[in-house]
Design an enzyme around this catalytic site. Structure first.
Site, mmCIF file in Angstrom:
data_model
loop_
_atom_site.group_PDB
_atom_site.id
_atom_site.type_symbol
_atom_site.label_atom_id
_atom_site.label_comp_id
_atom_site.label_asym_id
_atom_site.label_seq_id
_atom_site.Cartn_x
_atom_site.Cartn_y
_atom_site.Cartn_z
ATOM 1 N N GLY A 199 15.597 -0.504 -11.272
ATOM 2 C CA GLY A 199 14.256 -0.349 -11.841
ATOM 3 C C GLY A 199 14.174 0.391 -13.158
ATOM 4 O O GLY A 199 13.245 0.197 -13.937
ATOM 5 N N PHE A 215 0.410 -1.079 -5.587
ATOM 6 C CA PHE A 215 1.741 -1.641 -5.799
ATOM 7 C C PHE A 215 1.795 -2.288 -7.175
ATOM 8 O O PHE A 215 0.983 -3.155 -7.499
ATOM 9 C CB PHE A 215 2.102 -2.656 -4.712
ATOM 10 C CG PHE A 215 3.566 -2.987 -4.714
ATOM 11 C CD1 PHE A 215 4.488 -2.139 -4.113
ATOM 12 C CD2 PHE A 215 4.040 -4.129 -5.364
ATOM 13 C CE1 PHE A 215 5.852 -2.420 -4.153
ATOM 14 C CE2 PHE A 215 5.394 -4.415 -5.403
ATOM 15 C CZ PHE A 215 6.301 -3.560 -4.797
ATOM 16 N N VAL A 216 2.739 -1.844 -7.997
ATOM 17 C CA VAL A 216 2.807 -2.329 -9.372
ATOM 18 C C VAL A 216 4.125 -3.052 -9.655
ATOM 19 O O VAL A 216 5.140 -2.794 -9.003
ATOM 20 C CB VAL A 216 2.641 -1.168 -10.382
ATOM 21 C CG1 VAL A 216 1.216 -0.620 -10.345
ATOM 22 C CG2 VAL A 216 3.639 -0.057 -10.119
ATOM 23 N N ASP A 255 7.758 7.516 -5.925
ATOM 24 C CA ASP A 255 6.815 7.037 -4.905
ATOM 25 C C ASP A 255 6.888 8.012 -3.726
ATOM 26 O O ASP A 255 6.261 9.058 -3.769
ATOM 27 C CB ASP A 255 7.181 5.597 -4.541
ATOM 28 C CG ASP A 255 6.230 4.984 -3.536
ATOM 29 O OD1 ASP A 255 5.063 5.401 -3.479
ATOM 30 O OD2 ASP A 255 6.630 4.062 -2.792
ATOM 31 N N ASP A 282 9.884 -4.273 -9.639
ATOM 32 C CA ASP A 282 9.938 -5.617 -9.075
ATOM 33 C C ASP A 282 9.118 -5.772 -7.811
ATOM 34 O O ASP A 282 8.773 -4.807 -7.134
ATOM 35 C CB ASP A 282 11.384 -5.970 -8.728
ATOM 36 C CG ASP A 282 11.851 -5.243 -7.473
ATOM 37 O OD1 ASP A 282 11.865 -4.002 -7.484
ATOM 38 O OD2 ASP A 282 12.160 -5.916 -6.464
ATOM 39 N N ARG A 309 10.446 -7.965 -13.174
ATOM 40 C CA ARG A 309 10.997 -6.811 -13.893
ATOM 41 C C ARG A 309 10.889 -6.976 -15.404
ATOM 42 O O ARG A 309 10.854 -6.008 -16.142
ATOM 43 C CB ARG A 309 12.480 -6.617 -13.554
ATOM 44 C CG ARG A 309 12.764 -6.222 -12.125
ATOM 45 C CD ARG A 309 14.207 -5.752 -12.017
ATOM 46 N NE ARG A 309 14.711 -5.795 -10.646
ATOM 47 C CZ ARG A 309 14.564 -4.818 -9.758
ATOM 48 N NH1 ARG A 309 13.910 -3.729 -10.074
ATOM 49 N NH2 ARG A 309 15.066 -4.938 -8.534
ATOM 50 N N LYS A 323 3.524 7.919 -8.686
ATOM 51 C CA LYS A 323 2.446 7.413 -7.837
ATOM 52 C C LYS A 323 1.867 8.565 -7.038
ATOM 53 O O LYS A 323 2.572 9.210 -6.269
ATOM 54 C CB LYS A 323 2.992 6.317 -6.909
ATOM 55 C CG LYS A 323 1.964 5.293 -6.506
ATOM 56 C CD LYS A 323 2.485 4.342 -5.469
ATOM 57 C CE LYS A 323 3.191 3.138 -6.065
ATOM 58 N NZ LYS A 323 3.495 2.120 -5.033
ATOM 59 N N ASP A 347 12.479 4.540 -12.328
ATOM 60 C CA ASP A 347 11.256 3.802 -12.645
ATOM 61 C C ASP A 347 10.015 4.463 -12.079
ATOM 62 O O ASP A 347 9.014 4.611 -12.771
ATOM 63 C CB ASP A 347 11.365 2.334 -12.178
ATOM 64 C CG ASP A 347 11.703 2.189 -10.691
ATOM 65 O OD1 ASP A 347 11.945 3.207 -10.015
ATOM 66 O OD2 ASP A 347 11.723 1.043 -10.199
HETATM 67 P P1 IMP Z 1 10.785 6.200 -3.412
HETATM 68 O O1 IMP Z 1 12.173 6.484 -2.911
HETATM 69 O O2 IMP Z 1 9.815 5.961 -2.271
HETATM 70 O O3 IMP Z 1 10.251 7.224 -4.384
HETATM 71 O O4 IMP Z 1 10.788 4.800 -4.086
HETATM 72 C C1 IMP Z 1 11.567 4.516 -5.103
HETATM 73 C C2 IMP Z 1 11.755 3.046 -5.308
HETATM 74 O O5 IMP Z 1 10.815 2.226 -4.620
HETATM 75 C C3 IMP Z 1 11.512 2.799 -6.753
HETATM 76 O O6 IMP Z 1 12.667 3.075 -7.516
HETATM 77 C C4 IMP Z 1 11.097 1.353 -6.752
HETATM 78 O O7 IMP Z 1 12.239 0.530 -6.804
HETATM 79 C C5 IMP Z 1 10.392 1.164 -5.432
HETATM 80 N N1 IMP Z 1 8.916 1.211 -5.581
HETATM 81 C C6 IMP Z 1 8.068 2.185 -5.207
HETATM 82 N N2 IMP Z 1 6.794 1.883 -5.523
HETATM 83 C C7 IMP Z 1 6.832 0.670 -6.119
HETATM 84 C C8 IMP Z 1 5.833 -0.192 -6.704
HETATM 85 O O8 IMP Z 1 4.610 0.071 -6.733
HETATM 86 N N3 IMP Z 1 6.292 -1.363 -7.218
HETATM 87 C C9 IMP Z 1 7.603 -1.720 -7.234
HETATM 88 N N4 IMP Z 1 8.567 -0.945 -6.715
HETATM 89 C C10 IMP Z 1 8.189 0.240 -6.163
HETATM 90 MG MG MG Z 2 12.741 -1.781 -6.552
#
Ligand code: IMP
Ligand code: MG
Length: 172
Positions: free
Chosen positions: A38, A146-147, A97, A153, A159, A125, A94
């Site tokens: 990402g 969700f973006v 979340d 992606d 992407r 987020k 990227d």
């Molecule tokens: P985390 O470990 O929950 O912080 O998520 C990290 C990964 O989830 C990011 O690097 C993204 O690849 C994916 N992700 C989280 N939110 C989104 C979204 O809104 N769109 C696309 N990918 C996301």
């Molecule tokens: Mg991803």
């Protein structure tokens, strides 16, 4: 799809992040480590704006699997890194979340003998975090939608969009 962040707004924000990084790391041995896949857009745009010597590394982490938008198991994969000992490491991802990915990669790189370890994310987020770390730098805070685009992606597509759009439930 509804555009959330225009290509123009993104370019401005990434340029100002680069300027901030230049100021904060001036004269220091900096290694920027992108989290695949990402981060590829922000990584490429960010480093070309940073006017000082630096090294670039890559590490792979995947949390989202296939078509699901909820993360399940997190895997740290290939590492394409030169020696990080004594380096100031800035991890670039990227999106922040749940925060699990950044926390896991931080933990992984924390074992190296780094001079410092900080994080920069393109998007933050709001209201989703389950970890107790926060990114040191970010470009934009966004609501809990969700973006896709600019590296992000859905099922490995979108992407390449130069902007960020919201992908609604009915479009998934
Ligand atoms: P985390 O470990 O929950 O912080 O998520 C990290 C990964 O989830 C990011 O690097 C993204 O690849 C994916 N992700 C989280 N939110 C989104 C979204 O809104 N769109 C696309 N990918 C996301
Ligand atoms: Mg991803």
């Amino acid at each position: 799809m509804k555009t959330l962040l225009s290509a123009n707004a993104i370019q401005q924000s990434v340029a100002s992040l680069a300027a901030q990084i230049e100021r904060d790391y001036e004269g220091q041995p900096l290694t920027i480590v992108g989290v695949l896949t990402g981060s590829l857009m922000i990584l490429a745009d960010l480093i070309r704006h940073i006017d000082m010597p630096l090294r670039v590394g890559l590490i792979q982490a995947s949390s989202y699997r296939g078509r699901t938008t909820e993360s399940d198991s997190l895997q740290i994969g290939a590492r394409m890194l030169t020696d990080l000992a004594g380096r100031h490491v800035l991890l670039v991802d990227d999106i922040f979340d749940t925060g699990r990915t950044l926390a896991a990669v931080l933990e992984e790189l924390g074992h190296e003998n780094v001079a410092s370890l900080r994080t920069a994310v393109f998007l933050w987020k709001e209201g989703r975090q389950v970890v107790d770390i926060l990114p040191d730098y970010h470009c934009f805070k966004i609501p809990n939608v969700f973006v896709v685009g600019y590296g992000l992606d859905y099922d490995d597509e979108f992407r390449n969009l130069p902007f960020v759009a919201e992908l609604e439930e009915s479009e998934r």
